[in-house]
Design a protein around this motif. Structure first.
Motif, short mmCIF file in Angstrom:
data_model
loop_
_atom_site.label_atom_id
_atom_site.label_comp_id
_atom_site.label_asym_id
_atom_site.label_seq_id
_atom_site.Cartn_x
_atom_site.Cartn_y
_atom_site.Cartn_z
N ILE A 221 -48.38 -6.10 3.55
CA ILE A 221 -47.11 -5.72 2.94
C ILE A 221 -46.59 -6.85 2.06
CG2 ILE A 221 -44.67 -5.26 3.44
CD1 ILE A 221 -45.65 -3.67 5.88
N ILE A 222 -46.63 -8.08 2.55
CA ILE A 222 -46.18 -9.23 1.75
C ILE A 222 -47.03 -9.35 0.50
CG2 ILE A 222 -46.00 -11.74 1.70
CD1 ILE A 222 -45.26 -11.62 4.68
N PHE A 223 -48.33 -9.15 0.64
CA PHE A 223 -49.24 -9.19 -0.52
C PHE A 223 -48.84 -8.15 -1.56
CE2 PHE A 223 -53.03 -7.55 -2.67
CZ PHE A 223 -53.55 -8.71 -3.24
N SER A 224 -48.55 -6.93 -1.11
CA SER A 224 -48.17 -5.86 -2.04
C SER A 224 -46.85 -6.17 -2.74
CB SER A 224 -48.08 -4.53 -1.31
OG SER A 224 -47.04 -4.55 -0.34
N LEU A 225 -45.91 -6.83 -2.04
CA LEU A 225 -44.62 -7.17 -2.65
C LEU A 225 -44.79 -8.18 -3.78
CD1 LEU A 225 -42.31 -7.41 0.50
CD2 LEU A 225 -42.59 -5.50 -1.07
N TYR A 226 -45.66 -9.16 -3.58
CA TYR A 226 -45.92 -10.14 -4.64
C TYR A 226 -46.63 -9.48 -5.83
CZ TYR A 226 -44.35 -14.26 -2.10
OH TYR A 226 -43.56 -15.19 -1.46
N VAL A 227 -47.47 -8.48 -5.55
CA VAL A 227 -48.12 -7.74 -6.64
C VAL A 227 -47.09 -6.98 -7.45
CG1 VAL A 227 -49.72 -5.86 -7.17
CG2 VAL A 227 -50.33 -7.55 -5.45
N ILE A 228 -46.14 -6.33 -6.76
CA ILE A 228 -45.07 -5.60 -7.45
C ILE A 228 -44.23 -6.56 -8.27
CG2 ILE A 228 -42.96 -4.26 -7.12
CD1 ILE A 228 -44.27 -3.03 -4.63
N CYS A 229 -43.92 -7.72 -7.69
CA CYS A 229 -43.12 -8.72 -8.41
C CYS A 229 -43.85 -9.19 -9.67
CB CYS A 229 -42.84 -9.91 -7.49
SG CYS A 229 -41.72 -11.15 -8.17
N GLY A 230 -45.15 -9.42 -9.57
CA GLY A 230 -45.94 -9.82 -10.73
C GLY A 230 -46.00 -8.73 -11.79
N MET A 231 -46.13 -7.47 -11.34
CA MET A 231 -46.17 -6.35 -12.28
C MET A 231 -44.85 -6.25 -13.05
SD MET A 231 -46.59 -2.28 -11.47
CE MET A 231 -44.92 -2.23 -10.78
N LEU A 232 -43.72 -6.38 -12.36
CA LEU A 232 -42.42 -6.31 -13.02
C LEU A 232 -42.25 -7.47 -14.01
CD1 LEU A 232 -40.15 -5.31 -9.99
CD2 LEU A 232 -40.82 -3.86 -11.92
N ALA A 233 -42.75 -8.65 -13.64
CA ALA A 233 -42.69 -9.79 -14.57
C ALA A 233 -43.57 -9.53 -15.79
CB ALA A 233 -43.13 -11.06 -13.85
N GLY A 234 -44.72 -8.87 -15.57
CA GLY A 234 -45.58 -8.52 -16.71
C GLY A 234 -44.90 -7.56 -17.67
N ILE A 235 -44.20 -6.56 -17.13
CA ILE A 235 -43.46 -5.61 -17.97
C ILE A 235 -42.35 -6.34 -18.73
CG2 ILE A 235 -41.99 -3.56 -17.96
CD1 ILE A 235 -43.52 -2.64 -15.45
N ALA A 236 -41.66 -7.25 -18.03
CA ALA A 236 -40.60 -8.04 -18.68
C ALA A 236 -41.16 -8.88 -19.82
CB ALA A 236 -39.91 -8.93 -17.65
N GLY A 237 -42.37 -9.41 -19.63
CA GLY A 237 -43.01 -10.21 -20.67
C GLY A 237 -43.31 -9.38 -21.92
N ILE A 238 -43.75 -8.15 -21.72
CA ILE A 238 -44.01 -7.25 -22.85
C ILE A 238 -42.73 -6.94 -23.61
CG2 ILE A 238 -44.77 -4.91 -23.46
CD1 ILE A 238 -46.70 -5.08 -21.07
N ILE A 239 -41.65 -6.68 -22.88
CA ILE A 239 -40.37 -6.36 -23.52
C ILE A 239 -39.86 -7.54 -24.33
CG2 ILE A 239 -37.95 -5.80 -23.07
CD1 ILE A 239 -38.90 -4.20 -20.64
N ILE A 240 -39.93 -8.74 -23.74
CA ILE A 240 -39.46 -9.95 -24.44
C ILE A 240 -40.32 -10.20 -25.68
CG2 ILE A 240 -39.26 -12.46 -24.27
CD1 ILE A 240 -38.50 -12.07 -21.33
N CYS A 241 -41.62 -10.06 -25.52
CA CYS A 241 -42.56 -10.29 -26.63
C CYS A 241 -42.28 -9.33 -27.79
CB CYS A 241 -43.98 -10.12 -26.11
SG CYS A 241 -45.26 -10.25 -27.36
N SER A 242 -42.10 -8.05 -27.47
CA SER A 242 -41.87 -7.06 -28.53
C SER A 242 -40.48 -7.22 -29.15
CB SER A 242 -42.02 -5.66 -27.96
OG SER A 242 -41.08 -5.41 -26.94
N ASN A 243 -39.53 -7.75 -28.37
CA ASN A 243 -38.17 -7.91 -28.87
C ASN A 243 -38.08 -9.00 -29.93
OD1 ASN A 243 -35.44 -7.61 -29.16
ND2 ASN A 243 -34.89 -8.67 -27.28
N ILE A 244 -38.79 -10.11 -29.71
CA ILE A 244 -38.73 -11.22 -30.66
C ILE A 244 -39.90 -11.19 -31.65
CG2 ILE A 244 -37.46 -12.68 -29.06
CD1 ILE A 244 -40.06 -14.14 -28.43
N LYS A 245 -40.77 -10.16 -31.52
CA LYS A 245 -41.90 -9.95 -32.44
C LYS A 245 -42.88 -11.12 -32.46
CE LYS A 245 -38.75 -7.32 -35.37
NZ LYS A 245 -38.12 -7.20 -36.70
N SER A 246 -42.97 -11.81 -31.34
CA SER A 246 -43.89 -12.95 -31.24
C SER A 246 -44.09 -13.31 -29.78
CB SER A 246 -43.35 -14.16 -32.02
OG SER A 246 -42.13 -14.61 -31.43
N ALA A 247 -45.12 -14.12 -29.53
CA ALA A 247 -45.40 -14.62 -28.19
C ALA A 247 -45.39 -16.13 -28.21
CB ALA A 247 -46.76 -14.09 -27.71
#
Length: 347
Positions: A221-247
């Motif tokens: 369960i703890i393993f799955s929670l960290y996976v979910i946390c990483g997935m949400l951070a990955g989505i946030a990274g895509i949004i930030i990247c597309s917002n400023i049009k750069s990485a």
């Protein structure tokens, strides 16, 4: 009967973890309205909503996503201080795939998959190997931006793909990123409140050893929670990247892990684990973003912004503390009793 029911509902709302963060958010909005009378104005142009409130809602989406992940991790007495670095890695991978293939779906999938892999790494260290959460996630916190630098070759990757840019800047009445946030909030809410996972998380947060003896596979369960946390951070990274049009490997998601922890704590989730409040976390993320926008709009010097934010957060946390409020209530009662005794003595 109706009056009694209304009073009981009000008492429950007053005692809930969302009450004080919501009050502070409303007070902050009123303060903005005082210094800027047009702060609450929302206009419709070309079928889109425009205004300061819409901007705050749009900019708060990445923080809201990583704060949700932080909340479920902290609920098990853990923490993930690597979410800022995961944002940078996800943004750089997604931008690199986009520039090399021009495929938006592939770029999005790559960014999310990288976030999941980073979450799996953190989850493996914490749950299966037994590394302390702070130390386990500190590894990726330090190494993550170096990995992002290697991906980009030390350069800031820019792109002009309109479909990809739409993720962070596009509108369908409201910003498109808001729909992503709503979907993620409902998904996490369903998993944590409509399935047994939420009960398992609270059980592990209260007493991990007792949970294992009762048959709960706490490591998985703890393993799955960290996976979910990483997935949400990955989505946030895509949004930030597309917002400023750069990485930008150096600045993407910089210090956002601290804001995520603050949003979680302000929302009422205890660092000791156990009970967690997803609604409070959402309000906390909105409060942090509103505070940041307020400070910038007032023209506060950049080196002072962190100090101002820290002071305001301290006040909010003190107001939220039942022990702190009880201390003042006791003092006020003692003062009133002393006054009454003196008054009787005079008579």
């Amino acid at each position: 009967m109706e009056e009694n029911e209304q009073k009981s509902i009000l008492k429950k709302f007053y005692k809930s973890a969302v009450f004080w963060p919501l009050v502070c958010l409303v007070l902050l909005l009123i303060f903005n309205l005082i210094i800027n009378p047009g702060f609450l104005n929302i206009k419709i142009k070309n079928g889109h909503l425009f205004g300061d409130l819409v901007d705050i809602l749009n900019h708060s989406v990445p923080l809201m996503l990583i704060s949700l992940g932080m909340t479920i991790v902290i609920a098990t007495q853990g923490i993930d201080i690597s979410v800022g670095s995961i944002i940078a890695i996800s943004a750089c991978i997604s931008a690199s795939v986009l520039l090399s293939t021009s495929s938006v779906p592939l770029a999005i999938i790559a960014g999310i998959v990288v976030g999941i892999i980073c979450g799996m790494w953190n989850g493996m260290l914490v749950s299966f190997i037994g590394v302390q959460p702070m130390v386990g996630t500190l590894i990726l916190y330090i190494v993550g931006r170096g990995i992002a630098q290697l991906i980009t070759g030390g350069q800031i990757l820019t792109f002009t793909n309109k479909s990809y840019i739409f993720i962070g800047t596009g509108y369908i009445v409201v910003p498109f990123a808001v729909y992503i946030a709503i979907a993620c909030v409902f998904l996490i809410y369903y998993l944590m409140r409509k399935t047994a996972l939420g009960l398992f998380v609270e059980s592990i947060g209260v007493n991990n050893t007792a949970s294992r003896y009762s048959g709960i596979n706490s490591r998985r369960i703890i393993f799955s929670l960290y996976v979910i946390c990483g997935m949400l951070a990955g989505i946030a990274g895509i949004i930030i990247c597309s917002n400023i049009k750069s990485a930008d490997a150096n600045n993407a998601g910089l210090w956002m892990e601290l804001d995520a922890i603050l949003a979680t704590v302000i929302g009422g989730t205890s660092m000791n684990g156990g009970r967690f409040y997803l609604g409070g976390t959402v309000v906390g993320a909105l409060f942090i973003q509103t505070l940041t926008t307020t400070v910038y709009s007032m023209g506060v010097a950049p080196e002072v912004i962190l100090v101002v934010k820290a002071l305001v957060v301290i006040v909010v946390c003190l107001l939220q503390s039942p022990d702190f409020r009880k201390m003042f209530i006791k003092k006020s009662k003692t003062t009133n009793n002393d006054y009454k005794v003196k008054k009787v003595a005079k008579v």
